[in-house]
Design an enzyme around this catalytic site. Structure first.
Site, PDB file in Angstrom:
ATOM      1  CG  HIS A 165       0.200   5.971  -0.812  1.00 29.47           C
ATOM      2  ND1 HIS A 165      -0.779   6.455  -1.571  1.00 29.47           N
ATOM      3  CD2 HIS A 165      -0.141   5.533   0.008  1.00 29.47           C
ATOM      4  CE1 HIS A 165      -2.025   6.108  -0.788  1.00 29.47           C
ATOM      5  NE2 HIS A 165      -1.417   5.629   0.149  1.00 29.47           N
TER       6      HIS A 165
ATOM      7  CG  HIS B 188      -1.781   1.174   1.437  1.00 30.01           C
ATOM      8  ND1 HIS B 188      -3.127   1.062   0.976  1.00 30.01           N
ATOM      9  CD2 HIS B 188      -1.484   2.444   1.976  1.00 30.01           C
ATOM     10  CE1 HIS B 188      -3.465   2.336   1.185  1.00 30.01           C
ATOM     11  NE2 HIS B 188      -2.568   3.208   1.628  1.00 30.01           N
ATOM     12  CD  GLU B 189       1.475   3.887   3.277  1.00 27.94           C
ATOM     13  OE1 GLU B 189       2.138   5.032   2.901  1.00 27.94           O
ATOM     14  OE2 GLU B 189       0.404   3.913   3.663  1.00 27.94           O
TER      15      GLU B 189
END
Length: 222
Positions: free
Chosen positions: A38, A34-35
């Site tokens: 980003h 997820h990170e």
């Protein structure tokens, strides 16, 4: 999620321990991708802040938020440590922030889809040994955790991604007024996670996404 495992009376102690380890692995992997999603999106659009901060790493310790990770492990909904982003490095600041914010949940939705493909394939060929069973359970929990993480982070409450997506639809002055309440975000999130109707709505959304995935996968597999 953890409570469901512990409360399952049909499982032995060894089985519960295995499920807890699988869940922990899936939580760390899901938070990490997820990170990284980003950070990589920001990198592609010209912002190197995440790269220079070491946040393009697959080391889960670089992305783990104790409260958010614990909530994800216990309830299936949570968050990671936000990736640092400098919107002034984007050609279009609003569009850059929105795309960067969407990249994390999108990565989770993609991972959940891949996991559901594997689950469907294993169901079709049969789970004939312990190795396949472990792979099946890992993929099953990856579906649940990634959908929970992706959907939950679209909620417009700081520090979740949804609050940053608001920057594209709200006037700048109104958005900054809204973000003044960011310090209360964690309290709101904890209250939401423990609010029964909210959990039921998120579970309905998760089931809806899985149903759509089943339709798409069924076109190619069945």
């Amino acid at each position: 999620m953890l409570f469901n495992i512990l409360a399952n009376t049909s499982m032995s102690f060894t089985q519960k321990l295995l499920m807890i380890l699988i869940t922990l692995f899936c939580v760390l992997l899901s938070l990490t991708v997820h990170e990284v999603g980003h950070g990589f999106a920001a990198y592609l659009m010209g912002d190197r802040t995440a790269k220079y901060s070491g946040r393009l790493s697959m080391n889960p310790l670089r992305h783990f938020d104790p409260i958010g990770g614990l909530c994800l492990f216990l309830f299936g909904f949570g968050w990671a440590k936000p990736v640092p982003v400098n919107p002034y490095n984007f050609n279009n600041q609003k569009a850059g922030m929105v795309l960067t914010s969407l990249a994390g949940p999108l990565t989770n939705f993609i991972m959940a889809f891949i996991a559901q493909v594997i689950v469907t394939l294993l169901q079709s060929i049969g789970i004939g040994n312990d190795v396949l069973y472990v792979i099946y359970m890992i993929c099953y929990y990856l579906i649940i955790i990634n959908l929970g993480l992706g959907l939950f982070n679209l909620i417009p409450v700081p520090p979740l991604d949804g609050s940053k997506i608001l920057s594209a639809v709200l006037p700048t002055d109104l958005y900054f007024k809204y973000m003044q309440y960011e310090r209360f975000g964690f309290i709101v999130l904890i209250l939401l996670i423990n609010f029964g109707p909210f959990n039921r709505i998120l579970n309905l959304l998760m089931n809806g996404v899985m149903w759509i995935y089943d339709l798409v996968i069924g076109v190619f597999i069945h």
